[in-house]
Design a protein around this motif. Sequence first.
Motif, PDB file in Angstrom:
ATOM      1  N   MET A   1      -1.510  -5.909   4.107  1.00 19.13           N
ATOM      2  CA  MET A   1      -2.828  -5.535   4.625  1.00 19.13           C
ATOM      3  C   MET A   1      -3.667  -6.791   4.874  1.00 19.13           C
ATOM      4  O   MET A   1      -3.315  -7.881   4.434  1.00 19.13           O
ATOM      5  CB  MET A   1      -3.585  -4.674   3.605  1.00 19.13           C
TER       6      MET A   1
ATOM      7  N   PRO B   1     -17.834  -8.348   2.525  1.00 17.75           N
ATOM      8  CA  PRO B   1     -18.655  -7.191   2.146  1.00 17.75           C
ATOM      9  C   PRO B   1     -19.747  -7.508   1.121  1.00 17.75           C
ATOM     10  O   PRO B   1     -20.337  -6.589   0.564  1.00 17.75           O
ATOM     11  CB  PRO B   1     -17.606  -6.262   1.523  1.00 17.75           C
TER      12      PRO B   1
ATOM     13  N   PHE C   1      -0.619  -4.675   8.651  1.00 15.66           N
ATOM     14  CA  PHE C   1      -1.360  -3.447   8.982  1.00 15.66           C
ATOM     15  C   PHE C   1      -2.767  -3.889   9.351  1.00 15.66           C
ATOM     16  O   PHE C   1      -3.690  -3.781   8.562  1.00 15.66           O
ATOM     17  CB  PHE C   1      -1.368  -2.573   7.719  1.00 15.66           C
TER      18      PHE C   1
ATOM     19  N   PRO D   1      -6.702  -2.619  -3.896  1.00 11.71           N
ATOM     20  CA  PRO D   1      -5.880  -3.582  -3.166  1.00 11.71           C
ATOM     21  C   PRO D   1      -4.816  -4.171  -4.090  1.00 11.71           C
ATOM     22  O   PRO D   1      -5.018  -4.322  -5.295  1.00 11.71           O
ATOM     23  CB  PRO D   1      -6.875  -4.662  -2.740  1.00 11.71           C
TER      24      PRO D   1
ATOM     25  N   ARG E   1       0.837  -1.196   0.000  1.00 11.29           N
ATOM     26  CA  ARG E   1       0.000   0.000   0.000  1.00 11.29           C
ATOM     27  C   ARG E   1       0.866   1.237   0.000  1.00 11.29           C
ATOM     28  O   ARG E   1       1.985   1.206   0.515  1.00 11.29           O
ATOM     29  CB  ARG E   1      -0.831   0.074   1.304  1.00 11.29           C
ATOM     30  N   GLN E   2       0.306   2.324  -0.466  1.00 10.04           N
ATOM     31  CA  GLN E   2       0.892   3.615  -0.147  1.00 10.04           C
ATOM     32  C   GLN E   2       0.463   3.944   1.283  1.00 10.04           C
ATOM     33  O   GLN E   2      -0.670   3.676   1.663  1.00 10.04           O
ATOM     34  CB  GLN E   2       0.372   4.678  -1.094  1.00 10.04           C
TER      35      GLN E   2
ATOM     36  N   GLU F   1      -4.580   2.762  -5.698  1.00 17.16           N
ATOM     37  CA  GLU F   1      -5.520   2.895  -4.594  1.00 17.16           C
ATOM     38  C   GLU F   1      -6.274   1.585  -4.344  1.00 17.16           C
ATOM     39  O   GLU F   1      -6.858   1.372  -3.302  1.00 17.16           O
ATOM     40  CB  GLU F   1      -6.564   3.994  -4.901  1.00 17.16           C
TER      41      GLU F   1
END
Lengths: 338, 338
Positions: B55, B284, B78, B36, B10-11, B34
Amino acid sequence: MAKRKVVVTRQLIDEAQELLDGRSDLEIVQWQSEKPCERSWLIDNAKGASGILLMLTDKCDEELVSTAGDQLKVIASFSVGTDHVERDALKKRNIRLGYTPKCLTDAVADLTIMLILMAQRRGGEAMGKVLAGEWPQMPWHPLLMTGPQISKSTVGFLGFGRIGQATLKRLLPFGISRVIYLTSKPGQPVKDDHYGLTKQTEIPIEPAKNWEQLASESDILIVGCALTPSTKHLVNADFFARMKKLAVIINVARGPIIDTNALVDALDKEQIFGAGLDVIENEPNIQADHPILKQPRCVLVPHIGSATIATREQMATESVKNLLAGLSGEAMVNEVEL
Amino acid sequence: MAKRKVVVTRQLIDEAQELLDGRSDLEIVQWQSEKPCERSWLIDNAKGASGILLMLTDKCDEELVSTAGDQLKVIASFSVGTDHVERDALKKRNIRLGYTPKCLTDAVADLTIMLILMAQRRGGEAMGKVLAGEWPQMPWHPLLMTGPQISKSTVGFLGFGRIGQATLKRLLPFGISRVIYLTSKPGQPVKDDHYGLTKQTEIPIEPAKNWEQLASESDILIVGCALTPSTKHLVNADFFARMKKLAVIINVARGPIIDTNALVDALDKEQIFGAGLDVIENEPNIQADHPILKQPRCVLVPHIGSATIATREQMATESVKNLLAGLSGEAMVNEVEL
């Protein structure tokens, strides 16, 4: 002796209704529909009444009290405000006025916390995305749906009475850093410290010098003051221009204290982060195309500050107690000095 | 000596990115979109990496670590959970695993309070009515849009760790009466009392004997336990059948602890008053026609428990610190014992 007549413009909740029904010495005339009482019914039935228990939606004016007649002793209003009552019409006849100002403190303070969190955590926007079926297409990234957090905030109160102080009591364990408040006497310590907060707590709780300071230093701004000519549109474009970009504004007082157009504009320009409103100008006439409803960062609920079962039961019971106290000449739970 | 390579999926946010970029002794390979990180990109770039910062959305399994090679020393996740990491694959190679379990306590506890209030005060339903333009046609009556109030409640915690206790700390000034909690050791006092609440507070805070007691006595029930085979669907039709009609249930833990069908049924039958969910089974993948979204008394937000700017910044910074500590053999901020 004929029974004294009392008129009640609503069916009441359990305990309150029982308290009323237990009074066999009274003739009770009570509006039966779920809808607000019709004016013509109230005027017709007021004739000869010794007491009237009425709601915020029932205007109590010269016409009503003069129609009732000289035996009228008491108006018991099931409400916090008494804007619907013409005080002079009562005063000149020595009619007493009861109301229920205190029992809703907890309910409104609770709702204030809900609105703060919804404004910061984008509660309305978050729910809206789920309801629209967008969750499956929301790719996770570290700043997705993030907002500011209560901890380390400066909380500003515009008006700092019982409800504001009850809200502050709830906010303390969230880890806020500082409190500033603006009352009608800027720069001066608040008169009534209902919970001893200004003395006991470990963070600074201080009067703001002026509205400019309140606007520019608050991370969470809570509008809780009375509506007066000097507070109408006190929160306007100039006010928003001084606010922090990550600040949220909450209104649990009266709609017209905030200039709605200026709020919409501030949200459009991202001058503030979000808003949580229990009240708004021109309520309840907010149509589905109202510009405020197009703002995803604004949460608006329909004036439900006091809408808990416990509070409404207590308001109903206190209204009946005020009515009965007015008839017997005893002390009311809460009486307006006319 | 060649620079050691680290892969970052990730950024990162300001402070964390600066901390990483400051390390000129490292070759940093970082996913730039932006969206995944793609699995194929991660596998390709992992080759020869000494550390990987990833992540919740990046699976860390045998394939990834074996592809990386013997020089891999550290996985820095993270995230709070580590369900996406195959621990055995790391353990047998002595690869260390860092994570960020603590920094989101405040953010999740805040959101828990929001969900309690929205479930009790009908926040979703109230907003929905306003958005639909129904406010002008809502005739006021004493029980309109009312719900239960926090004061005088018994609050039940299913799982009573750091987040539950931080939630309790926030709930105390709302005037709750009593707390019961159920952990993996029913009837026994909680092991870690993070804020000294069980000793200091003036209300009883006691372990529940069993889930039946928790279900039947709680006015506010907060699900905050880990998902394990024994907690999966622990909240099911039998559980709801024992709950109070005015109770609300909140889930800020993991979706599958609540049987969603049973929840929908309990709301339909008015066995409980409402629900506030940050998580749900199969998230989700919740489409707009999901039956839970037809329940006006259920508020569902898209797993935003830790979604505050402050928390995500802290998680990013701690992840980088864990990564660097893993490379240098120093102590991590938080390390999983494998």
